[in-house]
Design a protein around this motif. Structure first.
Motif, PDB file in Angstrom:
ATOM      1  N   ILE A 438       0.833  -1.201   0.000  1.00  0.00           N
ATOM      2  CA  ILE A 438       0.000   0.000   0.000  1.00  0.00           C
ATOM      3  C   ILE A 438       0.869   1.254   0.000  1.00  0.00           C
ATOM      4  O   ILE A 438       1.835   1.353   0.752  1.00  0.00           O
ATOM      5  N   ASP A 439       0.500   2.204  -0.849  1.00  0.00           N
ATOM      6  CA  ASP A 439       1.015   3.571  -0.769  1.00  0.00           C
ATOM      7  C   ASP A 439      -0.154   4.431  -0.321  1.00  0.00           C
ATOM      8  O   ASP A 439      -1.086   4.668  -1.079  1.00  0.00           O
ATOM      9  N   LYS A 440      -0.109   4.916   0.928  1.00  0.00           N
ATOM     10  CA  LYS A 440      -1.231   5.659   1.487  1.00  0.00           C
ATOM     11  C   LYS A 440      -0.890   7.141   1.583  1.00  0.00           C
ATOM     12  O   LYS A 440      -0.884   7.736   2.648  1.00  0.00           O
ATOM     13  N   LEU A 441      -0.600   7.757   0.459  1.00  0.00           N
ATOM     14  CA  LEU A 441      -0.382   9.200   0.450  1.00  0.00           C
ATOM     15  C   LEU A 441      -1.661   9.864  -0.039  1.00  0.00           C
ATOM     16  O   LEU A 441      -2.015   9.766  -1.213  1.00  0.00           O
ATOM     17  N   PRO A 442      -2.386  10.564   0.840  1.00  0.00           N
ATOM     18  CA  PRO A 442      -3.662  11.146   0.422  1.00  0.00           C
ATOM     19  C   PRO A 442      -3.550  12.031  -0.805  1.00  0.00           C
ATOM     20  O   PRO A 442      -4.390  11.989  -1.711  1.00  0.00           O
ATOM     21  N   ASN A 443      -2.487  12.831  -0.886  1.00  0.00           N
ATOM     22  CA  ASN A 443      -2.339  13.807  -1.958  1.00  0.00           C
ATOM     23  C   ASN A 443      -2.189  13.184  -3.337  1.00  0.00           C
ATOM     24  O   ASN A 443      -2.231  13.897  -4.346  1.00  0.00           O
ATOM     25  N   ASN A 444      -2.043  11.882  -3.412  1.00  0.00           N
ATOM     26  CA  ASN A 444      -1.927  11.227  -4.713  1.00  0.00           C
ATOM     27  C   ASN A 444      -3.185  11.391  -5.561  1.00  0.00           C
ATOM     28  O   ASN A 444      -3.152  11.103  -6.762  1.00  0.00           O
ATOM     29  N   TRP A 445      -4.303  11.853  -4.964  1.00  0.00           N
ATOM     30  CA  TRP A 445      -5.501  12.050  -5.775  1.00  0.00           C
ATOM     31  C   TRP A 445      -5.229  13.024  -6.926  1.00  0.00           C
ATOM     32  O   TRP A 445      -5.790  12.875  -8.018  1.00  0.00           O
ATOM     33  N   LEU A 446      -4.341  13.985  -6.696  1.00  0.00           N
ATOM     34  CA  LEU A 446      -4.061  14.984  -7.722  1.00  0.00           C
ATOM     35  C   LEU A 446      -3.193  14.425  -8.848  1.00  0.00           C
ATOM     36  O   LEU A 446      -3.035  15.065  -9.886  1.00  0.00           O
ATOM     37  N   TYR A 447      -2.662  13.217  -8.657  1.00  0.00           N
ATOM     38  CA  TYR A 447      -1.774  12.600  -9.653  1.00  0.00           C
ATOM     39  C   TYR A 447      -2.405  11.341 -10.245  1.00  0.00           C
ATOM     40  O   TYR A 447      -1.694  10.465 -10.742  1.00  0.00           O
ATOM     41  N   LEU A 448      -3.726  11.262 -10.202  1.00  0.00           N
ATOM     42  CA  LEU A 448      -4.404  10.051 -10.667  1.00  0.00           C
ATOM     43  C   LEU A 448      -4.066   9.677 -12.103  1.00  0.00           C
ATOM     44  O   LEU A 448      -3.824   8.497 -12.398  1.00  0.00           O
ATOM     45  N   PRO A 449      -4.049  10.613 -13.064  1.00  0.00           N
ATOM     46  CA  PRO A 449      -3.693  10.187 -14.428  1.00  0.00           C
ATOM     47  C   PRO A 449      -2.275   9.658 -14.505  1.00  0.00           C
ATOM     48  O   PRO A 449      -1.989   8.738 -15.291  1.00  0.00           O
ATOM     49  N   PHE A 450      -1.377  10.195 -13.703  1.00  0.00           N
ATOM     50  CA  PHE A 450      -0.005   9.691 -13.675  1.00  0.00           C
ATOM     51  C   PHE A 450       0.005   8.239 -13.213  1.00  0.00           C
ATOM     52  O   PHE A 450       0.676   7.379 -13.817  1.00  0.00           O
ATOM     53  N   ILE A 451      -0.755   7.944 -12.152  1.00  0.00           N
ATOM     54  CA  ILE A 451      -0.825   6.574 -11.641  1.00  0.00           C
ATOM     55  C   ILE A 451      -1.460   5.650 -12.676  1.00  0.00           C
ATOM     56  O   ILE A 451      -0.943   4.566 -12.960  1.00  0.00           O
ATOM     57  N   ARG A 452      -2.571   6.067 -13.245  1.00  0.00           N
ATOM     58  CA  ARG A 452      -3.297   5.204 -14.171  1.00  0.00           C
ATOM     59  C   ARG A 452      -2.459   4.874 -15.406  1.00  0.00           C
ATOM     60  O   ARG A 452      -2.531   3.758 -15.924  1.00  0.00           O
ATOM     61  N   LEU A 453      -1.665   5.821 -15.886  1.00  0.00           N
ATOM     62  CA  LEU A 453      -0.926   5.606 -17.124  1.00  0.00           C
ATOM     63  C   LEU A 453       0.422   4.936 -16.906  1.00  0.00           C
ATOM     64  O   LEU A 453       0.882   4.186 -17.761  1.00  0.00           O
ATOM     65  N   THR A 454       1.067   5.187 -15.782  1.00  0.00           N
ATOM     66  CA  THR A 454       2.379   4.573 -15.551  1.00  0.00           C
ATOM     67  C   THR A 454       2.270   3.228 -14.846  1.00  0.00           C
ATOM     68  O   THR A 454       3.165   2.393 -14.975  1.00  0.00           O
TER      69      THR A 454
END
Length: 604
Positions: A438-454
């Motif tokens: 698990i990576d539980k960094l709340p602020n990752n919501w702002l990087y969702l397209p980065f997560i989805r694509l990489t």
């Protein structure tokens, strides 16, 4: 040797260096015999020795040059500029030195300090690597390099660098303290605690050491020992506001009248006219907010929370327009068609599980539940996704804030490489052979397209809590770093609204890719919500997930003690006693507040 003769001798040695290094070395050594504090002569000797293939002696000569630099008027002037925070003056002087001699190790290290102070850690790292290459025994440069690694969230490398430094200087408390902090960020809690125990034995009156020790004890669940460490720190320095806030941040203790009196007295001592005590004041205000809340004096509590937030807001200078602009850019650059066109790119590994949302929305509870499963490892709030995204913007567009545009331009192989970089960077956090982590960094919501694509194989869980409870909880929380949006009611409301707006977009263009957990639903029906989460993750249900509070894993966040108790409703409706002061928050939330827990229209 007169000054003129000294300068002439140096010039002659430099002239000899190109074709006659042995003669240059002899000339440099002759100068050193007469003027042993001549840093320039020691550097010339190092140049000559390298040209002669005598590398070990060259490195020693470079270190001698560092020692001699304290007698150099130009270096003294540069050091004074650094001490007085006149960074442009220091930088200009040091760059001038390095134009004359690019191997001036002392100047290289000082220029790295300039770069570090203005946040150019990549430049600082390159300079320090060069200094260490020229003089491997230069302990100050190695220690600086460890600090630069730490500042870049490269904690394992910081530990390795500090091991080398401590090997040469084992009794240095500053290096041991930094190593303990770095170990705590990669899960090396036992070793970190052992270091703090040794340091507090050596320095029993050092309040900040006891506070750091208390933080680590809290992380591993030793709450009574943590409280004792904080109280010991307060006995040493009752005016250090951060210690009072550390006690308040445990969430599970109640301050009494004596504590309130002690904090009020400390606040008087930390007068507003003393700018150096601003951090003490803001910590004391946040802790007093908790203390008066405990006593049921909500007007006094709000007054202190507002005062602490005002100080921190002024320090950080958050602009909500920046967050809004990023969300606008994501929605514009990543419609459904763009995701479809880039499908199949990225690293396919299914290992990561991202738990994101706003801070104080229940993400730590979700993490604790999932980390109680036999197939899922809990780590901590990892900084790697934002770091990779912002580096992409800086490298591709010259501005970290333009990472969205840079991401939209990337080819498939580059997306996969970024995904692999994340997996490699976070490997140090994995302490078991469980297949998922698990990576539980709340602020990752702002990087969702980065997560989805990489990382298209990763799973994403959105932790969402009632806007008033969530936003109020943020307003009364002082975060150790980041979360600049949280220090103003209007800013928090706007941030929550942008978060919901982006999540609604992702739901529309990537349906089913994000699993949402409504905090209140989890409290009402724990088993049903846990089963739904595990089904989304494609792992079987396990009873241990419902007994998450028995899990003794380390937890670093502000909710560390709360998730060591069974599910309860203590945090529900905590905003209600403060309703009279929350109109700015409600206005900023707008339709999001009315629609919760549904999703409002994108065009808000």
């Amino acid at each position: 040797m007169a000054t003129v003769t000294h300068d002439q001798a140096l010039a002659n040695a430099r002239h000899l260096l190109a074709g006659q290094p042995a003669a240059a070395l002899a000339q440099a050594q002759a100068i050193i015999e007469v003027v042993p504090t001549s840093a320039a002569a020691h550097r010339l000797a190092a140049h000559a020795l390298r040209a002669l293939g005598r590398e070990d002696e060259a490195q020693a000569a470079s270190l001698d040059a560092v020692g001699a630099a304290i007698h150099d008027p130009e270096m003294i002037a540069a050091a004074l500029a650094l001490a007085e925070d006149r960074l442009p003056d220091a930088e200009a002087a040091l760059r001038g030195r390095l134009r004359d001699d690019a191997t001036d190790v002392a100047a290289i290290r000082m220029l790295a300090e300039v770069a570090g102070r203005i946040g150019r850690y990549g430049d600082a790292e390159k300079l320090l690597m060069r200094a260490v290459e020229l003089a491997p025994g230069f302990g100050a440069a190695r220690a600086n390099l460890a600090t630069v690694y730490y500042k870049q969230n490269r904690f394992a490398e910081a530990v390795a660098a500090l091991d080398s430094v401590l090997g040469d200087d084992p009794d240095n408390p500053a290096h041991a303290n930094l190593k303990a902090a770095a170990l705590g960020r990669i899960g090396g809690y036992d070793e970190a605690i052992a270091l703090y125990e040794e340091l507090t034995r050596r320095f029993p009156g050092h309040a900040k050491l006891w506070m750091s020790y208390g933080h680590m004890l809290k992380t591993v669940g030793r709450q009574d020992d943590s409280i004792a460490a904080y109280r010991h720190a307060l006995a040493t320095d009752p005016g250090l506001g951060e210690i009072w806030w550390s006690l308040a941040n445990l969430k599970t203790i109640r301050f009494d009248a004596a504590d309130r009196s002690a904090m009020e007295a400390a606040l008087v001592d930390a007068a507003p006219t003393d700018e150096a005590r601003a951090d003490d004041r803001l910590h004391l205000h946040f802790a007093l907010g908790k203390a008066y809340d405990d006593a049921g004096d909500h007007a006094a509590a709000f007054r202190h929370y507002a005062a602490g937030n005002a100080i921190r807001s002024a320090q950080l200078g958050y602009d909500p327009a920046d967050t809004r602009a990023t969300v606008d850019a994501i929605i514009a650059h990543f419609p459904a068609e763009r995701f479809a066109a880039m499908a199949g790119a990225g690293a396919p590994d299914p290992d990561p599980i991202f738990v994101l949302g706003l801070p104080r929305a229940g993400s730590t509870l979700i993490e604790q539940i999932l980390a109680s499963h036999s197939a899922i490892e809990g780590t901590m709030e990892l900084p790697d996704i934002p770091a990779l995204a912002l580096s992409l913007g800086r490298d591709a567009k010259g501005d970290p804030r333009r990472w969205v545009e840079a991401l939209a331009d990337l080819p498939s192989d580059a997306l996969a490489e970024l995904g692999r970089q994340f997996l490699a960077r976070t490997a140090v956090q994995r302490k078991t052979d469980k297949p998922f982590y698990i990576d539980k960094l709340p602020n990752n919501w702002l990087y969702l397209p980065f997560i989805r694509l990489t990382l298209p194989g990763a799973k994403i869980i959105d932790a969402r809590r009632h806007p008033l409870d969530c936003c109020w909880s943020n307003f009364r929380q002082h975060f150790a770093k980041g979360q600049a949006f949280s220090y103003g009611l209007e800013d928090i409301g706007a941030y929550y609204r942008d978060y919901v707006r982006l999540m609604a977009h992702i739901d529309a263009v990537q349906p089913g890719r994000v699993h949402r957990v409504i905090h209140e639903a989890l409290l009402d029906d724990p088993e049903g919500e846990v089963r739904a989460m595990l089904s989304y993750l494609n792992v079987p249900f396990e009873e241990a997930c419902l007994a998450f509070y028995a899990n003794d894993r380390a937890v670093r966040t502000a909710s560390s003690e709360q998730v060591r108790r069974p599910i309860n409703r203590d945090g529900v409706d905590q905003w209600r006693p403060y309703d009279a002061w929350l109109d700015p928050l409600k206005a900023a939330l707008g339709p999001v507040l009315e629609a919760y827990p549904g999703v409002p229209l994108l065009a808000d």
